[in-house]
Design an enzyme around this catalytic site. Structure first.
Site, PDB file in Angstrom:
ATOM      1  N   PRO A  91       0.777  -1.246   0.000  1.00  0.00           N
ATOM      2  CG  PRO A  91       0.021  -0.930   2.207  1.00  0.00           C
ATOM      3  CD  PRO A  91       0.717  -1.921   1.312  1.00  0.00           C
ATOM      4  CE1 TYR A  92       1.000   3.893   3.967  1.00  0.00           C
ATOM      5  CE2 TYR A  92       1.529   1.654   4.628  1.00  0.00           C
ATOM      6  CZ  TYR A  92       0.809   2.826   4.822  1.00  0.00           C
ATOM      7  OH  TYR A  92      -0.096   2.907   5.841  1.00  0.00           O
ATOM      8  N   GLY A  93       4.673   3.563  -1.059  1.00  0.00           N
ATOM      9  CA  GLY A  93       5.805   3.620  -1.969  1.00  0.00           C
ATOM     10  C   GLY A  93       6.966   2.825  -1.415  1.00  0.00           C
ATOM     11  CD  GLU A  98       9.818   4.120   7.648  1.00  0.00           C
ATOM     12  OE1 GLU A  98       9.283   4.749   8.569  1.00  0.00           O
ATOM     13  OE2 GLU A  98       9.333   4.034   6.507  1.00  0.00           O
ATOM     14  CG  HIS A 120      11.259   9.165   1.939  1.00  0.00           C
ATOM     15  ND1 HIS A 120      10.948  10.471   2.225  1.00  0.00           N
ATOM     16  CD2 HIS A 120      10.555   8.418   2.827  1.00  0.00           C
ATOM     17  CE1 HIS A 120      10.099  10.513   3.238  1.00  0.00           C
ATOM     18  NE2 HIS A 120       9.844   9.273   3.624  1.00  0.00           N
ATOM     19  CD  GLU A 121      10.707   4.454   2.442  1.00  0.00           C
ATOM     20  OE1 GLU A 121      10.831   4.265   3.667  1.00  0.00           O
ATOM     21  OE2 GLU A 121       9.750   5.073   1.953  1.00  0.00           O
ATOM     22  CG  HIS A 160      12.327   6.686   7.097  1.00  0.00           C
ATOM     23  ND1 HIS A 160      11.865   7.536   8.076  1.00  0.00           N
ATOM     24  CD2 HIS A 160      11.420   6.741   6.079  1.00  0.00           C
ATOM     25  CE1 HIS A 160      10.737   8.094   7.676  1.00  0.00           C
ATOM     26  NE2 HIS A 160      10.438   7.627   6.475  1.00  0.00           N
ATOM     27  CD  GLU A 162       7.586   9.499   7.009  1.00  0.00           C
ATOM     28  OE1 GLU A 162       8.388   9.879   6.138  1.00  0.00           O
ATOM     29  OE2 GLU A 162       7.377   8.303   7.271  1.00  0.00           O
ATOM     30  CG  ASP A 201      -3.447   3.385   9.498  1.00  0.00           C
ATOM     31  OD1 ASP A 201      -2.264   3.750   9.449  1.00  0.00           O
ATOM     32  OD2 ASP A 201      -3.781   2.187   9.652  1.00  0.00           O
ATOM     33  CE1 TYR A 216       6.270  10.460   4.020  1.00  0.00           C
ATOM     34  CE2 TYR A 216       4.184  11.051   5.045  1.00  0.00           C
ATOM     35  CZ  TYR A 216       5.096  10.093   4.656  1.00  0.00           C
ATOM     36  OH  TYR A 216       4.835   8.768   4.891  1.00  0.00           O
TER      37      TYR A 216
END
Length: 638
Positions: free
Chosen positions: A281-283, A286, A310-311, A314, A333, A390, A398
């Site tokens: 469900p996410y890009g 991490e 990005h990851e 993290h 974020e 959520d 972000y």
């Protein structure tokens, strides 16, 4: 900003009594049952009492839909059964689950330790676990499972202190029965030779020696192949996608080196990637030692590798230095988004960094406009009382968070001055959790000793930046030829008058993906405004959408581009693009694409039935988090 610190607050999204007793190590012994869609076994939890005021007679853990069979006090000599029960739950938020209260036979005083063993199994509907049939995989032959615990899903995976304010090391034994082709991986390192084989099962051993939060515990089981990227990095995925993944993520090691030069020592040992099936469900997620990424990053040209940057970031901001609760999520974020831009700027040039900032500001404006400028969820330091985190998830922490850090960077003297602070901040809070007050306090104390910065500290409006909803009080001014070129083309396409402009594929020759994203985002906003103002009809917009096809956006293999073109097409009810919309919704589970597309679909009441049908047909394909959020989106518009 009101003077409050984490020592005076309790995570509103967790029942665990972490202010009294803290878990210091978790050891999982779990078997995987694909037929029943459960994990079963036990967990050993080692605790230390941190209460200085009074003895502690019980341990309270977060659970949700777990079948807890027994609880024991464990010593080297034996196991003693302990009484356990469930305390009253918050009925306003079912996703908080039920607090498991374990009564200790002897009260704990400060610094006392105790080990608890809990025998349990998960539920087939556990939100943190997605079970895929062979048909839902690339290979079509073997089943697959993966977990996604952020934000409060870990309590559906194991009884735990499910709060980012609680960190502990962990280890695990994962047993696979009757299928030796399936391989488990975790957000941890192999422990020794890693596996022991029996006649009908294999047990794999893992260890995570760096303390981390429950939301970072991750497990995947599938038919996985590994390819090396460099000495610290490898990529895993199903064999049918491994060549594409190895090519797309070839710069991972370079980005890790850049991140380390910005942030300091990389303490995790390895940084591997796992490319998941498309329902993820996410890009990216991490998870330590094993970042999960979506296959929508596969564009064939490494143009979406910023998600990996990005990851990687993290590994410091989030995993090593962590927000104490989800009410301070921007500390994870916002910091990560801020440093991600620096990594990509060093990799691709400062113009790329400037363009990234401009797109960040555009994304922020869109998020504030969608939520409403006075909405609680547009604050950096928000309240999550009686709220599932959520539900609050958006791009606000972000983009608004990174904009705040850019403001502070400009205020104290620029990138060179801020570079020293970044390393000092991460070194000071490594292995720790903090809140917004502690960040403010450390920032202020640090720059009190920096000439040219200390005199400016009094001008920081901390209250507005952290506590006020809506757009931030200041945005960094950005300008570059790449931005100007994109904006000029937007103006040409936004004209409702007769012009001599004739679109040509060369209009975007040499553009990168970020420029195209800016062009399409701004164009969508302009078209929406023109439609509202009755300066453009849907028929007129359909003609423009048809003309836009000269750029081949509608045929793009880049998910970011195709997603944006689809949104423009939906604004004018372009039925010719409906097949593309349906195809994406039926094959991609990434919420960044799925949720806005469903919301765009139901803007037209005539398409609600279509949207509901697509959702009903794909609900089992979507991850439980995605299915939950899309259901809410569809319900809001009724």
């Amino acid at each position: 900003m009101a003077e409050e610190s984490k020592t005076q607050t309790i995570d509103p999204c967790s029942y665990a009594n972490i202010h009294e007793v803290k878990c210091v190590h978790t050891h999982l012994n779990l078997s995987v049952d694909f037929e029943k869609k459960i994990l079963f076994g036990n967990v050993d939890l080692s605790f230390k009492c941190v209460s200085k005021d009074k003895p502690i007679s019980s341990i309270i853990l977060d659970t949700r839909e777990l079948d807890v069979k027994s609880v024991y006090l464990t010593t080297d000599a034996n196991k003693t059964p302990l009484k356990h029960s469930y305390l009253p739950a918050n009925e306003k938020v079912p996703t908080y689950g039920k607090p498991l209260n374990i009564a200790l036979s002897t009260a704990l005083n400060n610094d006392d330790t105790v080990q608890i063993t809990i025998e349990y199994s998960t539920s087939p509907s556990a939100e943190a676990i997605q079970w895929l049939t062979p048909q839902q995989t690339v290979g079509k032959k073997l089943p697959y499972l993966f977990t996604q615990c952020q934000a409060i899903g870990a309590r559906t995976l194991l009884p735990c202190q499910d709060s980012p304010g609680a960190k502990n090391t962990y280890s695990a034994n994962i047993t696979i029965h009757n299928n030796k082709e399936l391989i488990p991986l975790m957000s941890a390192l192999p422990d020794g030779d890693n596996k022991s084989e029996n006649k009908d099962s294999i047990t794999y051993r893992f260890k995570q020696p760096v303390p981390c939060c429950s939301y970072l515990i991750a497990l995947v089981v599938g038919n996985l192949e590994r390819r090396e990227i460099d000495k610290r990095c490898a990529v895993y995925c199903e064999p049918g996608m491994i060549d594409a993944a190895q090519y797309e993520f070839a710069n991972t090691g370079k980005m890790l080196d850049i991140a380390e030069s910005i942030c300091g020592e990389f303490v995790w040992g390895r940084y591997d990637l796992l490319m998941l099936p498309p329902s993820f469900p996410y890009g990216g997620m991490e998870n330590p030692n094993l970042t999960f990424v979506t296959p929508t990053l596969i564009a064939g040209d490494r143009s979406l590798e910023n998600v990996v940057a990005h990851e990687i970031t993290h590994s410091w901001t989030g995993n090593l230095v962590t927000n104490v609760s989800w009410e301070h999520f921007w500390l994870n974020e916002g910091w990560t988004r801020f440093i991600e831009g620096k990594i990509m700027g060093k990799l691709n040039g400062e113009d790329q960094h400037i363009l990234d900032i401009a797109n960040s500001q555009s994304t922020l404006r869109q998020a504030v406009e969608r939520l409403g400028a006075q909405h609680e969820f547009t604050k950096l330091n928000l309240s999550l009382k009686d709220t599932d985190p959520d539900d609050a998830f958006s791009s606000i922490p972000y983009e608004k968070g990174s904009e705040f850090l850019r403001y502070l960077e400009d205020l104290v003297g620029g990138q060179e001055v801020m570079a020293k602070f970044i390393k000092a901040y991460l070194a000071n809070f490594r292995y720790k959790c903090l809140d917004s007050f502690e960040f403010k306090q450390f920032f202020t104390e640090y720059f009190q000793t920096v000439d040219g910065a200390k005199d400016k500290l009094g001008g920081i409006d901390w209250e507005t930046w952290l506590k006020a909803p809506g757009m931030p009080p200041v945005l960094r001014k950005v300008e570059s030829k790449m931005i100007i070129d994109a904006q000029d083309l937007v103006k040409k396409w936004s004209s409702v008058e007769e012009t001599e402009f004739k679109a040509n594929a060369d209009d975007i020759k040499g553009w990168n993906v970020e420029q195209i994203e800016m062009f399409l985002d701004d164009l969508l906003k302009n078209y929406q405004d023109l439609l509202k103002e009755n300066k453009l009809t849907k028929q007129g917009l359909r003609a423009k959408v048809n003309a836009l096809k000269v750029y081949k956006f509608h045929e793009s293999k880049n998910a970011e581009i195709l997603f944006r073109f689809n949104l423009i097409a939906l604004e004018c009810d372009d039925e010719g693009q409906y097949d593309s919309v349906k195809s994406m919704l039926c094959s991609v589970g990434r919420m960044k694409f799925v949720r806005p597309t469903f919301r765009a679909l139901i803007k037209n009441a005539d398409r609600r039935k279509m949207a509901q049908q697509i959702y009903d047909e794909n609900k089992s394909f979507y991850h439980p988090i995605c299915a939950k959020m899309v259901a809410q989106d569809l319900a809001e518009k009724k």
